[in-house]
Design a protein around this motif. Structure first.
Motif, PDB file in Angstrom:
ATOM      1  N   SER A 124      -4.744   6.032  -2.015  1.00  0.00           N
ATOM      2  CA  SER A 124      -3.470   5.433  -1.580  1.00  0.00           C
ATOM      3  C   SER A 124      -3.571   3.916  -1.492  1.00  0.00           C
ATOM      4  O   SER A 124      -2.535   3.235  -1.455  1.00  0.00           O
ATOM      5  CB  SER A 124      -3.069   6.010  -0.223  1.00  0.00           C
ATOM      6  OG  SER A 124      -4.128   5.858   0.698  1.00  0.00           O
ATOM      7  N   GLU A 125      -4.808   3.375  -1.442  1.00  0.00           N
ATOM      8  CA  GLU A 125      -4.958   1.910  -1.436  1.00  0.00           C
ATOM      9  C   GLU A 125      -4.377   1.286  -2.701  1.00  0.00           C
ATOM     10  O   GLU A 125      -4.117   0.088  -2.751  1.00  0.00           O
ATOM     11  CB  GLU A 125      -6.430   1.528  -1.297  1.00  0.00           C
ATOM     12  CG  GLU A 125      -6.973   1.628   0.111  1.00  0.00           C
ATOM     13  CD  GLU A 125      -6.322   0.634   1.075  1.00  0.00           C
ATOM     14  OE1 GLU A 125      -6.450  -0.581   0.839  1.00  0.00           O
ATOM     15  OE2 GLU A 125      -5.679   1.068   2.038  1.00  0.00           O
ATOM     16  N   MET A 126      -4.155   2.074  -3.743  1.00  0.00           N
ATOM     17  CA  MET A 126      -3.530   1.560  -4.970  1.00  0.00           C
ATOM     18  C   MET A 126      -2.082   1.133  -4.698  1.00  0.00           C
ATOM     19  O   MET A 126      -1.540   0.274  -5.379  1.00  0.00           O
ATOM     20  CB  MET A 126      -3.553   2.628  -6.073  1.00  0.00           C
ATOM     21  CG  MET A 126      -4.970   3.108  -6.403  1.00  0.00           C
ATOM     22  SD  MET A 126      -5.061   4.159  -7.864  1.00  0.00           S
ATOM     23  CE  MET A 126      -3.959   5.491  -7.464  1.00  0.00           C
ATOM     24  N   PHE A 127      -1.441   1.736  -3.685  1.00  0.00           N
ATOM     25  CA  PHE A 127      -0.044   1.389  -3.380  1.00  0.00           C
ATOM     26  C   PHE A 127       0.043   0.083  -2.593  1.00  0.00           C
ATOM     27  O   PHE A 127       1.067  -0.607  -2.642  1.00  0.00           O
ATOM     28  CB  PHE A 127       0.635   2.522  -2.597  1.00  0.00           C
ATOM     29  CG  PHE A 127       0.723   3.813  -3.366  1.00  0.00           C
ATOM     30  CD1 PHE A 127       1.346   3.856  -4.600  1.00  0.00           C
ATOM     31  CD2 PHE A 127       0.175   4.985  -2.855  1.00  0.00           C
ATOM     32  CE1 PHE A 127       1.440   5.051  -5.319  1.00  0.00           C
ATOM     33  CE2 PHE A 127       0.260   6.183  -3.566  1.00  0.00           C
ATOM     34  CZ  PHE A 127       0.887   6.214  -4.800  1.00  0.00           C
ATOM     35  N   GLY A 128      -1.002  -0.212  -1.821  1.00  0.00           N
ATOM     36  CA  GLY A 128      -1.159  -1.501  -1.135  1.00  0.00           C
ATOM     37  C   GLY A 128       0.085  -2.023  -0.438  1.00  0.00           C
ATOM     38  O   GLY A 128       0.526  -1.478   0.574  1.00  0.00           O
ATOM     39  N   LYS A 129       0.645  -3.075  -1.007  1.00  0.00           N
ATOM     40  CA  LYS A 129       1.884  -3.640  -0.445  1.00  0.00           C
ATOM     41  C   LYS A 129       3.026  -2.807  -1.008  1.00  0.00           C
ATOM     42  O   LYS A 129       3.573  -3.098  -2.081  1.00  0.00           O
ATOM     43  CB  LYS A 129       2.002  -5.104  -0.886  1.00  0.00           C
ATOM     44  CG  LYS A 129       3.064  -5.877  -0.175  1.00  0.00           C
ATOM     45  CD  LYS A 129       2.969  -7.341  -0.527  1.00  0.00           C
ATOM     46  CE  LYS A 129       4.099  -8.106   0.127  1.00  0.00           C
ATOM     47  NZ  LYS A 129       4.087  -9.512  -0.285  1.00  0.00           N
ATOM     48  N   VAL A 130       3.379  -1.772  -0.287  1.00  0.00           N
ATOM     49  CA  VAL A 130       4.165  -0.697  -0.899  1.00  0.00           C
ATOM     50  C   VAL A 130       5.550  -1.146  -1.363  1.00  0.00           C
ATOM     51  O   VAL A 130       6.224  -1.942  -0.699  1.00  0.00           O
ATOM     52  CB  VAL A 130       4.303   0.522   0.042  1.00  0.00           C
ATOM     53  CG1 VAL A 130       2.927   1.094   0.338  1.00  0.00           C
ATOM     54  CG2 VAL A 130       5.028   0.154   1.323  1.00  0.00           C
ATOM     55  N   VAL A 131       5.953  -0.613  -2.507  1.00  0.00           N
ATOM     56  CA  VAL A 131       7.285  -0.941  -3.025  1.00  0.00           C
ATOM     57  C   VAL A 131       8.263   0.216  -2.816  1.00  0.00           C
ATOM     58  O   VAL A 131       9.431   0.106  -3.168  1.00  0.00           O
ATOM     59  CB  VAL A 131       7.233  -1.328  -4.528  1.00  0.00           C
ATOM     60  CG1 VAL A 131       6.349  -2.554  -4.730  1.00  0.00           C
ATOM     61  CG2 VAL A 131       6.736  -0.196  -5.403  1.00  0.00           C
ATOM     62  N   GLU A 132       7.757   1.307  -2.214  1.00  0.00           N
ATOM     63  CA  GLU A 132       8.605   2.477  -1.982  1.00  0.00           C
ATOM     64  C   GLU A 132       8.023   3.267  -0.804  1.00  0.00           C
ATOM     65  O   GLU A 132       6.812   3.344  -0.660  1.00  0.00           O
ATOM     66  CB  GLU A 132       8.580   3.344  -3.249  1.00  0.00           C
ATOM     67  CG  GLU A 132       9.519   4.505  -3.250  1.00  0.00           C
ATOM     68  CD  GLU A 132       9.463   5.281  -4.589  1.00  0.00           C
ATOM     69  OE1 GLU A 132      10.461   5.903  -4.924  1.00  0.00           O
ATOM     70  OE2 GLU A 132       8.415   5.252  -5.265  1.00  0.00           O
ATOM     71  N   VAL A 133       8.909   3.852   0.008  1.00  0.00           N
ATOM     72  CA  VAL A 133       8.453   4.657   1.153  1.00  0.00           C
ATOM     73  C   VAL A 133       9.219   5.968   1.156  1.00  0.00           C
ATOM     74  O   VAL A 133      10.450   5.931   1.128  1.00  0.00           O
ATOM     75  CB  VAL A 133       8.708   3.915   2.492  1.00  0.00           C
ATOM     76  CG1 VAL A 133       8.259   4.776   3.675  1.00  0.00           C
ATOM     77  CG2 VAL A 133       7.998   2.564   2.518  1.00  0.00           C
ATOM     78  N   PRO A 134       8.571   7.141   1.189  1.00  0.00           N
ATOM     79  CA  PRO A 134       7.134   7.347   1.096  1.00  0.00           C
ATOM     80  C   PRO A 134       6.636   7.133  -0.334  1.00  0.00           C
ATOM     81  O   PRO A 134       7.443   7.069  -1.268  1.00  0.00           O
ATOM     82  CB  PRO A 134       6.968   8.806   1.534  1.00  0.00           C
ATOM     83  CG  PRO A 134       8.239   9.465   1.117  1.00  0.00           C
ATOM     84  CD  PRO A 134       9.317   8.421   1.299  1.00  0.00           C
ATOM     85  N   GLN A 135       5.308   7.047  -0.488  1.00  0.00           N
ATOM     86  CA  GLN A 135       4.728   6.827  -1.811  1.00  0.00           C
ATOM     87  C   GLN A 135       4.497   8.172  -2.498  1.00  0.00           C
ATOM     88  O   GLN A 135       4.006   9.112  -1.903  1.00  0.00           O
ATOM     89  CB  GLN A 135       3.395   6.083  -1.699  1.00  0.00           C
ATOM     90  CG  GLN A 135       3.543   4.666  -1.127  1.00  0.00           C
ATOM     91  CD  GLN A 135       3.553   4.643   0.390  1.00  0.00           C
ATOM     92  OE1 GLN A 135       2.667   5.213   1.015  1.00  0.00           O
ATOM     93  NE2 GLN A 135       4.541   3.982   1.004  1.00  0.00           N
TER      94      GLN A 135
END
Ligand code: NAP
Ligand code: F7E
Length: 324
Positions: A124-135
């Protein structure tokens, strides 16, 4: 009897996965790297049933030899420099092992036996600064550490080998998963272990970084089941594995200290040393594809997980065992 190779067998997930595969009747081969001091504590209870073989993700030849010698049907690539904080101190090493190491495993499979099924430990660290919730599986990546960047490489090279060479290679995008076997440097275990020490009068403070970070924390024993299920499918694919709930570090402290009848505010000291150059503020996964296709779901709640870890650390300390 099918044969499975696990890289990273001495780690948290490797130990749970080895237990699961042994229960399923596999011959389990574990790749271990040479260290000056033995670090088999997580697999000591099953060591007799495992075949341990020396090798290293940075050494292509060792991977090819292991596949040739043991002829596994399944390879679980769990080995990595997995600590995010360290990835800023050792970015090149992290890239070599956590990113390029995946190519070495894939290429060894391609060369020795392209019918081998492979699991890649994506994060999940690939999502980092998330652009969508949930991922979910389709959420674009925005990694925030050298570790996250390395995992994105590992993820895409797995997809590339699947598409280029028709390999049965799947990635599990696993959100944080913990257990009493978690390394002491990760925040959950750091809290459970130090809280237990405070309870027993062996420590009087707990130094932490950012308490506001939110994670989707599950139990490692549940998550290794998803890895195995992915390799039993006819078609390889990528799956988010998560609980669907998010909690802050502060909420973890609440449950852990409450379980010990303590108030964490009396002990926690914020320490700059544990703050990160770039933080991942919020992770929460959508595991519905894993539920639908694999029939997977988590069995341990957040509060149960925290209490399990605190109880295990209390027991460890009472037994006078050295925590590792
Ligand atoms: P871990 O406890 O840190 O275990 C990592 C394993 O990798 C250890 O067995 C370690 O061996 C081995 N390793 C490190 N460098 C190696 C190298 N160059 N060659 C061969 N082996 C090497 O990690 P974990 O929590 O079990 O995680 C397993 C995998 O899932 C990792 O790839 C991690 O990045 C990924 N992941 C973890 C989570 C999580 O929340 N736990 C979430 C998503 C993805 P030593 O014992 O010798 O150090
Ligand atoms: O940090 C915050 C920290 O190191 C969690 C790895 O398994 O999961 C793990 O990576 C959060 C961060 O795990 C301290 O800033 C506060 O926001 O337990 P952690 P992680 O970085 O989420 C992913 C999915 C992986 O793939 C990785 O391999 O807690 N935090 N104070 C702290 N973290 C630590 N370690 N120590 C502190 O004192």
């Amino acid at each position: 009897m099918p044969t499975a190779l696990i890289t990273g067998v001495t780690g948290q997930d490797g130990s749970y996965l080895a237990e699961l595969l042994l229960q399923q009747g596999y011959r389990v081969v574990g790749m271990v790297r040479r260290t000056s001091t033995l670090n088999f504590h997580r697999i000591a209870h099953i060591q007799e049933q495992l075949e341990l073989v020396p090798g290293d993700l940075s050494d292509q030849v060792s991977l090819i030899h292991i596949l040739e010698e043991y002829q596994p049907e399944e390879v679980y690539n769990l080995a990595a420099q997995s600590f995010v904080q360290t990835s800023w101190n050792q970015p090149v090493f992290t890239g070599d092992v956590t990113a390029l190491g995946v190519t070495r495993v894939l290429d060894a499979i391609r060369i020795v036996n392209p019918r081998i099924r492979m699991y890649q430990a994506s994060s999940s660290e690939m999502f980092g600064k998330v652009v969508e919730v949930p991922q979910k599986e389709t959420t674009p990546f925005y990694p925030r550490s050298p570790y996250g960047v390395a995992k994105v490489y590992g993820h895409w090279i797995t997809i590339n080998y699947r598409e280029s060479y028709n390999l049965h290679a799947s990635s599990g995008i696993l959100f944080n998963h913990e257990s009493p076997r978690r390394g002491l440097e990760f925040v959950t275990r750091k809290i459970s272990h130090q809280a237990a020490k405070i309870k027993l009068g062996l420590a009087n403070e707990l130094r932490l970084g950012n308490l506001d970070a939110r994670r989707d924390w599950g139990f490692a024993g549940d998550y290794v089941r998803a890895m195995w299920l992915m390799l039993q499918r006819d078609t390889p694919d990528d799956y988010v594995v998560a609980t669907g709930e998010t909690h802050s570090v502060e909420q973890f402290l609440d449950v852990a200290f409450e379980h010990l009848d303590l108030d964490w505010r009396e002990y926690v000291v914020q320490d700059e040393r544990f703050m990160r150059p770039a933080e991942v503020d919020l992770l929460v996964g959508d595991p519905s594809k894993a539920g639908r296709d694999l029939g997977w779901e988590p069995t341990v709640s957040f509060a149960e997980l925290v209490r399990m870890m605190v109880d295990a650390d209390l027991q460890l300390l009472r037994d006078g065992a050295i925590a590792v």
